[in-house]
Design an enzyme around this catalytic site. Structure first.
Site, mmCIF file in Angstrom:
data_model
loop_
_atom_site.group_PDB
_atom_site.id
_atom_site.type_symbol
_atom_site.label_atom_id
_atom_site.label_comp_id
_atom_site.label_asym_id
_atom_site.label_seq_id
_atom_site.Cartn_x
_atom_site.Cartn_y
_atom_site.Cartn_z
ATOM 1 N N ASN A 1 38.523 -19.356 -15.986
ATOM 2 C CA ASN A 1 40.116 -18.843 -17.137
ATOM 3 C C ASN A 1 40.883 -20.032 -17.719
ATOM 4 O OD1 ASN A 1 38.336 -16.318 -17.041
ATOM 5 N ND2 ASN A 1 40.368 -15.986 -15.494
ATOM 6 N N ASN B 1 34.355 -20.297 -21.835
ATOM 7 C CA ASN B 1 34.204 -19.256 -21.034
ATOM 8 C C ASN B 1 34.984 -17.687 -20.920
ATOM 9 O OD1 ASN B 1 34.812 -18.785 -17.662
ATOM 10 N ND2 ASN B 1 36.376 -18.346 -17.847
ATOM 11 N N GLU B 2 33.910 -16.627 -20.649
ATOM 12 C CA GLU B 2 33.914 -14.946 -20.550
ATOM 13 C C GLU B 2 35.135 -14.805 -21.974
ATOM 14 O OE1 GLU B 2 36.251 -13.706 -16.902
ATOM 15 O OE2 GLU B 2 34.091 -14.333 -16.216
ATOM 16 N N TYR C 1 31.143 -10.002 -10.825
ATOM 17 C CA TYR C 1 31.542 -10.043 -9.028
ATOM 18 C C TYR C 1 30.398 -9.271 -8.184
ATOM 19 C CZ TYR C 1 33.451 -15.033 -9.982
ATOM 20 O OH TYR C 1 33.724 -16.093 -10.612
ATOM 21 N N GLU D 1 28.298 -17.679 -13.035
ATOM 22 C CA GLU D 1 29.220 -17.194 -12.040
ATOM 23 C C GLU D 1 29.034 -15.558 -11.335
ATOM 24 O OE1 GLU D 1 33.301 -17.007 -12.802
ATOM 25 O OE2 GLU D 1 33.430 -18.342 -14.165
ATOM 26 N N GLN E 1 33.122 -19.983 -6.031
ATOM 27 C CA GLN E 1 33.209 -20.728 -6.399
ATOM 28 C C GLN E 1 32.657 -21.548 -4.755
ATOM 29 O OE1 GLN E 1 36.904 -22.051 -8.479
ATOM 30 N NE2 GLN E 1 36.674 -20.807 -9.862
HETATM 31 O O1 AHR Z 1 35.969 -17.185 -10.589
HETATM 32 C C1 AHR Z 1 37.402 -16.993 -11.113
HETATM 33 C C2 AHR Z 1 37.393 -16.121 -12.209
HETATM 34 O O2 AHR Z 1 35.751 -15.660 -12.565
HETATM 35 C C3 AHR Z 1 37.236 -17.536 -13.100
HETATM 36 O O3 AHR Z 1 38.126 -18.079 -13.734
HETATM 37 C C4 AHR Z 1 36.612 -16.496 -14.875
HETATM 38 O O4 AHR Z 1 35.563 -16.952 -15.370
HETATM 39 C C5 AHR Z 1 36.138 -15.802 -13.890
HETATM 40 O O5 AHR Z 1 37.005 -13.794 -14.850
#
Ligand code: AHR
Length: 497
Positions: A72, A172-173, A244, A292, A349
């Site tokens: 982000n 990103n996203e 996630y 991710e 990460q």
């Molecule tokens: O990895 C944490 C966050 O998760 C990242 O900044 C974003 O791309 C995602 O929503």
């Protein structure tokens, strides 16, 4: 004891695995950069302020590539802020994470860190508040040898040789309303296409990843991918996926099955890519970048209490337990088993922020449970992925009818003449007697059997007990049979003549 069998054949190859499947991610977020990889006052800091305890660990893990600088964060970032004279760099309000960005570290420093850590950079450009022009300028700054403004700016900043960054993310996203500069599918598809053209005109050797969906439950999932691919197909190489996982309702059997969701997400995105390929009568395949993925849920409540506008606040510091490590092991197996289409993947990460490696500011570094399956995959998961036929019972949980008790992947490394089996026993009560039926290998000799397990699935490592959960020697393979302890992660390595 439960019985199971894995069949694999040297001739039945899913794909050669792209080394970038075991990449990771460092964002300007929380303590990932500041007090993570970079802490000038630390006793292990090198001449540039990089923590060498952290760097050595990353080098030892053989992380092939690290995505940077977000996340982000990148959607509000001016890359120029992180270049040149450190004294003149602006401090900014960082709107993605409500923090203060000092810009002490930028691409000038990060590229040097990456070299020292023995890894490549996957660089993201800002398509939130900025666009094609600034993205092209950054490619010129990093990669160009021309006598022109941005390449000269790099030289003036002390870097004669280009950084040679090969893999780039187009934002990103951008499908997420939380994103700075969030876009509709068509707005993003147009912005990404025009940025891609300028970036590749600046350096035609680079590869580009367009944003796919932030997760598979996004309302726009499907429509987003189709729109982006229809516009950008000829200009991009990969489409991204993010997801996630978590266990907020404490349903461990269901949680252990979440890698099936990752597999189904991958299969759906592959189907969309191939549909648009057919529609366009194209020859080229679009491959996937799962840039991710991880477990992320433990820190969500504590993060709400952290004050805004701090430098390096302790955000997203999930503490991972034993069951999270089993999930990460299964997610890695899923990536390996889809390596024909998933060429890049980033564990999100790497340091402090939802990370396998943790640091105490001014203190020591310690390793989380999820470090071990990731490290073993990165070290021993290189080569060819063989198609494993896993014959075992399955159970129903978490809304799924059939979660196999054994989850596995098999990798053949011709160069090292090593065969590695990664296997997770999802059975919480029983051991599994696992027979390995490995065809086409001469003189297979077991090298090692490592097991990650703990009687308490909620147990974690911590700075005070950093070695509570570490791999131990397993019971090994006898006559092609190995015992998998209940709820265990296993890495079995063999030598073949
Ligand atoms: O990895 C944490 C966050 O998760 C990242 O900044 C974003 O791309 C995602 O929503």
């Amino acid at each position: 004891m439960m019985e199971a069998k894995i069949r694999a054949d040297k001739e039945k190859v899913i794909s050669k695995i792209d080394d970038r499947l075991y990449s990771s991610f460092i964002e300007h977020l929380g303590r990932a950069v500041y007090n993570g990889i970079y802490e000038p006052g630390h006793e292990t800091a090198d001449d540039m302020g990089f923590r060498q305890d952290v760097m050595n660990q990353i080098r030892e893990m053989k992380v092939p590539m690290v995505r940077y600088p977000g996340g982000n964060f990148v959607s509000g970032y001016c890359w120029e802020d992180g270049t040149g004279d450190k004294e003149k760099r602006p401090k900014r309000m960082e709107l993605a994470w409500s923090s203060v960005e000092t810009n002490e570290v930028g691409i000038d420093e990060f590229q040097e860190w990456a070299k020292r850590a023995g890894t490549e950079i996957m660089m993201a450009v800002n398509l939130g508040t900025r666009g094609a022009e600034e993205a092209g300028n950054l490619v010129e700054y990093c990669n160009s040898v021309t006598d022109t403004y941005y390449a000269d700016m790099r030289r003036k900043n002390g870097f004669e040789k280009p950084f040679g960054i090969h893999t780039w993310c187009l934002g990103n996203e951008m499908d997420g309303p939380w994103q700075i500069g969030h876009k509709t599918p068509l707005e993003y598809a147009r912005a990404a296409t025009e940025a891609a053209k300028i970036m590749k005109w600046t350096d035609d050797s680079i590869e580009l990843v367009a944003c796919g969906s932030s997760h598979q439950n996004m309302e726009t999932f499907g429509e987003w991918e189709e729109t982006v691919l229809r516009e950008a197909y000829d200009h991009i190489d990969y489409l991204s996926l993010h997801e996630y996982f978590g266990n907020p309702n404490n349903d461990t059997p269901g949680y252990l099955g979440c890698s099936l969701d990752m597999a189904s997400f991958i299969n759906k995105v592959v189907a969309i890519c191939d549909k648009i390929k057919a529609e366009k009568k194209a020859d080229k395949d679009i491959h996937l970048s799962f840039d991710e993925w991880n477990v992320w849920f433990h820190s969500q409540e504590q993060d709400k209490k952290i004050d805004k506008w701090q430098v390096a606040p302790p955000l997203l510091e999930d503490i991972y337990n034993m069951e999270d490590a089993l999930v990460v092991g299964c997610l890695l197996n899923t990536l390996i088993n889809h390596s024909d289409r998933v060429k890049i993947a980033c564990l999100a990460q790497l340091v402090n922020v939802i990370a396998p490696i943790m640091t105490e500011t001014g203190g020591k570094m310690w390793l989380q449970t999820i470090f071990y399956p990731y490290m073993y995959a990165s070290r021993y998961g290189k080569g060819e992925a063989l198609a494993p036929e896993v014959i075992c019972d399955a159970y129903a949980a978490g809304g799924k009818e059939a979660i196999p008790y054994v989850d596995a992947s098999v990798v053949w490394n011709e160069k090292e003449r090593e065969l590695t089996v990664f296997a997770v026993n999802r059975n919480l009560k029983d051991s599994v007697r696992l027979e390995l039926d490995l065809t086409g290998f001469k003189g297979l000799k077991p090298i090692e059997h490592k097991v990650l397990n703990h009687e308490d699935l909620k147990a974690s490592n911590s700075p005070d007990e950093p070695e509570k959960i570490t791999p131990k020697e397993g019971s090994g393979v006898q006559d092609s049979v190995v015992t998998l302890e209940p709820h265990s992660y296993n890495m079995l390595r063999f030598f073949a003549e």
